[in-house]
Every structure is written in structure tokens, then in C-alpha cells.
Design an enzyme around this catalytic site. Structure first.
Site, PDB file in Angstrom:
ATOM      1  N   ASP A   1      35.611  44.178  42.395  1.00 60.67           N
ATOM      2  CA  ASP A   1      37.039  44.407  42.199  1.00 60.67           C
ATOM      3  C   ASP A   1      37.512  45.512  43.134  1.00 60.67           C
ATOM      4  O   ASP A   1      36.816  46.524  43.317  1.00 60.67           O
ATOM      5  CB  ASP A   1      37.320  44.854  40.763  1.00 60.67           C
ATOM      6  CG  ASP A   1      36.804  43.857  39.742  1.00 60.67           C
ATOM      7  OD1 ASP A   1      37.396  42.780  39.623  1.00 60.67           O
ATOM      8  OD2 ASP A   1      35.805  44.161  39.063  1.00 60.67           O
TER       9      ASP A   1
ATOM     10  N   GLU B   1      37.859  40.485  44.241  1.00 61.54           N
ATOM     11  CA  GLU B   1      39.060  40.284  43.431  1.00 61.54           C
ATOM     12  C   GLU B   1      40.066  41.393  43.684  1.00 61.54           C
ATOM     13  O   GLU B   1      39.744  42.583  43.557  1.00 61.54           O
ATOM     14  CB  GLU B   1      38.723  40.243  41.944  1.00 61.54           C
ATOM     15  CG  GLU B   1      39.967  40.055  41.080  1.00 61.54           C
ATOM     16  CD  GLU B   1      39.708  40.061  39.590  1.00 61.54           C
ATOM     17  OE1 GLU B   1      40.682  40.219  38.832  1.00 61.54           O
ATOM     18  OE2 GLU B   1      38.537  39.912  39.180  1.00 61.54           O
TER      19      GLU B   1
ATOM     20  N   HIS C   1      37.221  48.432  38.586  1.00 63.05           N
ATOM     21  CA  HIS C   1      37.847  47.396  37.773  1.00 63.05           C
ATOM     22  C   HIS C   1      39.027  47.894  36.967  1.00 63.05           C
ATOM     23  O   HIS C   1      40.102  47.293  36.971  1.00 63.05           O
ATOM     24  CB  HIS C   1      36.815  46.775  36.831  1.00 63.05           C
ATOM     25  CG  HIS C   1      37.388  45.713  35.940  1.00 63.05           C
ATOM     26  ND1 HIS C   1      37.986  45.988  34.709  1.00 63.05           N
ATOM     27  CD2 HIS C   1      37.492  44.368  36.096  1.00 63.05           C
ATOM     28  CE1 HIS C   1      38.408  44.872  34.166  1.00 63.05           C
ATOM     29  NE2 HIS C   1      38.129  43.869  34.987  1.00 63.05           N
TER      30      HIS C   1
ATOM     31  N   HIS D   1      28.013  39.488  38.888  1.00 63.55           N
ATOM     32  CA  HIS D   1      29.327  39.977  38.490  1.00 63.55           C
ATOM     33  C   HIS D   1      29.408  41.502  38.554  1.00 63.55           C
ATOM     34  O   HIS D   1      28.658  42.204  37.882  1.00 63.55           O
ATOM     35  CB  HIS D   1      29.606  39.510  37.059  1.00 63.55           C
ATOM     36  CG  HIS D   1      30.965  39.848  36.548  1.00 63.55           C
ATOM     37  ND1 HIS D   1      31.172  40.594  35.406  1.00 63.55           N
ATOM     38  CD2 HIS D   1      32.203  39.525  37.004  1.00 63.55           C
ATOM     39  CE1 HIS D   1      32.458  40.701  35.170  1.00 63.55           C
ATOM     40  NE2 HIS D   1      33.112  40.071  36.132  1.00 63.55           N
TER      41      HIS D   1
ATOM     42  N   GLU E   1      30.314  39.596  43.010  1.00 65.36           N
ATOM     43  CA  GLU E   1      31.750  39.648  42.718  1.00 65.36           C
ATOM     44  C   GLU E   1      32.100  41.105  42.500  1.00 65.36           C
ATOM     45  O   GLU E   1      31.386  41.831  41.803  1.00 65.36           O
ATOM     46  CB  GLU E   1      32.067  38.811  41.471  1.00 65.36           C
ATOM     47  CG  GLU E   1      33.558  38.706  41.143  1.00 65.36           C
ATOM     48  CD  GLU E   1      34.078  39.829  40.240  1.00 65.36           C
ATOM     49  OE1 GLU E   1      35.302  39.912  40.054  1.00 65.36           O
ATOM     50  OE2 GLU E   1      33.266  40.640  39.724  1.00 65.36           O
TER      51      GLU E   1
END
Length: 255
Positions: A45, A118, A58, A16, A43
Site C-alpha cells: 500500500d 495499491e 496501509h 499480502h 502486494e
């Protein structure tokens, strides 16, 4: 799920924001740390600066993870390149710089890694604008077998889907609690997967999602013992700040 989706060898664990328990989140250092620890998917952002540059970050502001202040939507690349985004985490990361999407894609290609990217939509920018900038760059850099695009923002995902079909762009629908409309949302996007808060998933809902043919990902479990029952519910993948913790609680092989 339609047969047109690529055959993604989805791992059991995704790091993450990179290996964010061991390195500053969403940085090149965190992705290198994930790779060095044996994790091949991360993962991350992505959002836009005020000058339209996509960066890996993020928060809507700089305060939590840098030595600066202000909102990303008001800054340009030259301003954020001067920031230290590593010292807040530890002296060993002092001098780390904010990664642009181009920087990060270059590293992912070099290390042959997969990414769940994301689209991080803030109130200052539209999801459609973000998708318009980001999706073509992802498609150019990465094969569909090493890519999932996710977002909480439905317009962002809808625009992303208009730019590429399911064979080229696997889409993950991000939710907190899983709404009653989850199936309709997934079908409208020709989605590959559904990503949800692991603490709000139920066995019944997990079974419905899996029976419908979607991959099921959970964020952000960091207690492998507490999470263990979810593997039995059919969860495909866990997105953890510290996936190294799961080594002693290895999930069962997929059926």
C-alpha cells in the site's frame, strides 16, 4: 482484454503487504521475508505524508503498526523516520523504519520482484494527487511485466490511466463485493485485472470475469482448504497474509 497488455507471468500466490504473517506488514523486512520464502510478488500500500512523500503504509494513522500516534497526512518524513514500525510485531523487528516508496522500489528492483501496488486514498488526500506522485516513479523503476497498480478509488485509477497506457501500466480494479457495473469500470480503465474479496465471489461472477478476458485476483484468503474451490472457478491468483500455508494445498496448474 486488449492485446496491448503486457505478458505478466502472474504467480498463483502473492504475499499480502509482504509476508505479513511472519514480519511487520508493508515493511522492507516483510518484503525480504517474502522473497526469502520463495515468493516473487508482493502486494503493498502507498499513500502520501503531509509533506507529499509517498510511503508504504496501509492505515491513515500510526497507532496500529508503530510506536507513534497521529495521522500520516499531518506528518513529514523526518517525523515518521523516528518511529519504530517493527517492535509491535516482535522484538526481532525492533528498529524497523517506515519505508518510503523509493526505499521499497530499490528493494524490489534489487530482488527482481513484482508488485501489486495499491493506491491507498484517505479522506485527507485526493486520489488524483496520489497517482500523480506515485505512477511516474513506478514506471521508471519497474517493467510492466512486474507491476499491477490497483485501488478502490476510481478517480485515482482514472488519473493513473491518463499518465500511461495499458502497455506500460497494468491496472487492477479493486472491489469488495463485485458490483453490477464491474465490466463498465474495467473497460473504462482498460484494466488488466479485477481484485475482489474471496468470500464474496460467486462461481457465476468469476466465470463472467474470466470470459471477458480479465485476470481475477482474490484477497485475503488464509485458509487454503476453504479457498480451494475458487481455483476451479478460474481464479488466477490469491493474495494471502501467509502464502506458505498453501504449499500443502497447491492450486492446480492453469489450463
Amino acid at each position: 482484454m486488449p492485446a496491448s497488455h503486457p505478458a505478466i507471468a502472474l504467480p498463483r500466490m502473492i504475499a499480502h503487504r509482504g509476508l505479513s504473517a511472519h514480519a511487520p506488514e508493508n515493511t522492507l523486512a516483510a518484503v525480504r521475508a517474502a522473497h526469502d520464502a520463495g515468493f516473487r510478488w508482493v502486494e503493498l500500500d502507498v499513500q502520501l505524508l503531509g509533506d507529499g512523500t509517498p510511503v508504504i503504509w496501509h492505515d491513515a494513522t500510526l497507532k496500529r503498526c508503530s510506536d507513534g500516534h497521529g495521522r500520516l497526512a499531518t506528518l513529514d518524513l523526518a517525523a515518521v523516520r523516528r518511529l519504530d514500525v517493527g517492535a509491535w510485531f516482535g522484538d526481532g523487528f525492533r528498529g524497523e523504519r517506515m519505508a518510503t516508496l523509493s526505499d521499497m522500489l530499490e528493494l524490489l528492483v534489487e530482488r527482481e520482484m513484482g508488485v501489486n501496488m495499491e493506491l491507498k486514498v484517505t479522506h485527507r488526500r485526493s486520489g488524483t494527487e496520489l497517482a500523480e506522485v506515485v505512477v511516474p516513479r513506478l514506471l521508471k523503476a519497474l517493467p510492466p511485466e512486474r507491476l499491477i497498480l490497483s485501488s478502490f478509488d476510481q478517480p485515482a485509477l482514472q488519473h493513473a490511466r491518463s499518465l500511461a497506457d495499458a502497455s506500460l501500466l497494468p491496472i487492477g480494479v479493486l472491489t469488495e463485493g463485485i458490483p453490477a457495473t464491474w465490466r463498465t469500470r474495467c473497460e473504462a480503465l482498460d484494466a488488466f485485472s479485477l481484485h475482489t474479496d474471496w468470500t464474496r465471489l460467486t462461481a457465476r461472477r468469476a466465470r463472467e470475469i474470466k470470459d471477458a478476458g480479465y485476470r481475477l485476483l482474490c484477497y485475503t484468503p488464509n485458509d487454503p482448504a476453504a479457498f480451494a474451490s475458487r481455483w476451479g472457478w478460474g481464479v488466477d491468483c490469491a493474495i494471502s497474509d501467509d502464502p506458505t500455508l498453501f504449499a500443502q494445498f497447491a492450486p492446480p496448474p492453469r489450463a
